[in-house]
Design a protein around this motif. Structure first.
Motif: not given
Length: 221
Positions: A136-155
Motif C-alpha cells: 500500500a501507499l499512504t497520503y495525508e492531508g489536514r485542514c485547520d478551522g474552528v467549530i461554529a456556534q450553529t450549523p450553516s450551509g446545505e452542502g
C-alpha cells in the motif's frame, strides 16, 4: 493486469455518494476510472476498529483490494477538536452512536462544545492505496478551522455545517465542490496523490498480481 494505455480502474472503498462525488471531481482529467462499492455485489463490511486514521484507511483499502482483485483507494477522515482532546477522531462517523446520522453527530458535538471558548479544530485525512497482495501507499492531508456556534450551509456531509474555515470565511457546507477541494483535508491528500499519479501507475504495474494462463492438457471441456 490491464494495459496502462487504458485508464487504471480503482475501487473507492466506500458507499458514501458525497465522498465518491468529491473524489471523482478532484481526480477528474487523470487516466483513472473510479468505481465504488455500489458498483459491485454485496461484500462483507469492514469493521473500522483501528486506533488511528492510518489503521482504518489501510484496513479498508487492503480488504477491498483482496476481495475484488482490483487496486482500492480508501480514506479515513475525521474531525479532531482541541478542547475535546482530539475527539471525535476515529469515531467521527459514529460519535453519537453506531447508527448515528450526520445530524445526531453534529448535535452531540455542539452539546460537547457548549460554553467552550477554544473552538480550534482540524479535519484530518489519510488515504491508502492498496493492491490485493497487501502492499500500500499512504497520503495525508489536514485542514485547520474552528467549530461554529450553529450549523450553516446545505452542502457537503458529516460535520461540514459546523466546520468554519477562516481562509474562506465560510463553513465547509457553504463551499461548492471546487472551493472545498482547494482547501479540504481530503482535497490536499488527493492533490498529493495526483502529483504522484505517474509513479502510482508504475507502482501498480510492479505490485498488481498477474493472472497466469495454464495450458489445458486433456480432460478439459
Amino acid at each position: 493486469m490491464q494495459s496502462m494505455d487504458k485508464p487504471a480502474v480503482f475501487v473507492l472503498a466506500t458507499r458514501n455518494s458525497g465522498k465518491t462525488e468529491e473524489i471523482r471531481a478532484l481526480l477528474k482529467g487523470y487516466p483513472v476510472e473510479l468505481k465504488n462499492l455500489d458498483d459491485f455485489g454485496p461484500i462483507p463490511e469492514v469493521i473500522e476498529d483501528g486506533e488511528t486514521f492510518d489503521d482504518n484507511a489501510y484496513k479498508k483499502a487492503s480488504f477491498t483490494a483482496r476481495v475484488l482483485g482490483l487496486p482500492a483507494i480508501a480514506d479515513d477522515s475525521g474531525l479532531v477538536v482541541e478542547a475535546l482532546n482530539g475527539e471525535p477522531g476515529v469515531y467521527s462517523a459514529r460519535y453519537a452512536g453506531e447508527d448515528a446520522d450526520d445530524a445526531a453527530n453534529n448535535a452531540k458535538l455542539l452539546e460537547q462544545m457548549a460554553g467552550v471558548e477554544d473552538r480550534r479544530a482540524a479535519f484530518q485525512c489519510v488515504i491508502s492505496i492498496a493492491v490485493p497482495t497487501g502492499a500500500a501507499l499512504t497520503y495525508e492531508g489536514r485542514c485547520d478551522g474552528v467549530i461554529a456556534q450553529t450549523p450553516s450551509g446545505e452542502g457537503g456531509f458529516g460535520y461540514d455545517p459546523l466546520f468554519y474555515c477562516p481562509d474562506k470565511e465560510k463553513t465547509f457546507a457553504e463551499l461548492n465542490l471546487e472551493e472545498k477541494g482547494e482547501i479540504s483535508h481530503r482535497g490536499r491528500a488527493l492533490k498529493e496523490v495526483a502529483k504522484e499519479f505517474d509513479k502510482i501507475l508504475t507502482w501498480l504495474e510492479i505490485h498488481m498480481p498477474v493472472q497466469e494462463r495454464f495450458e489445458c492438457k486433456g480432460g478439459c471441456s
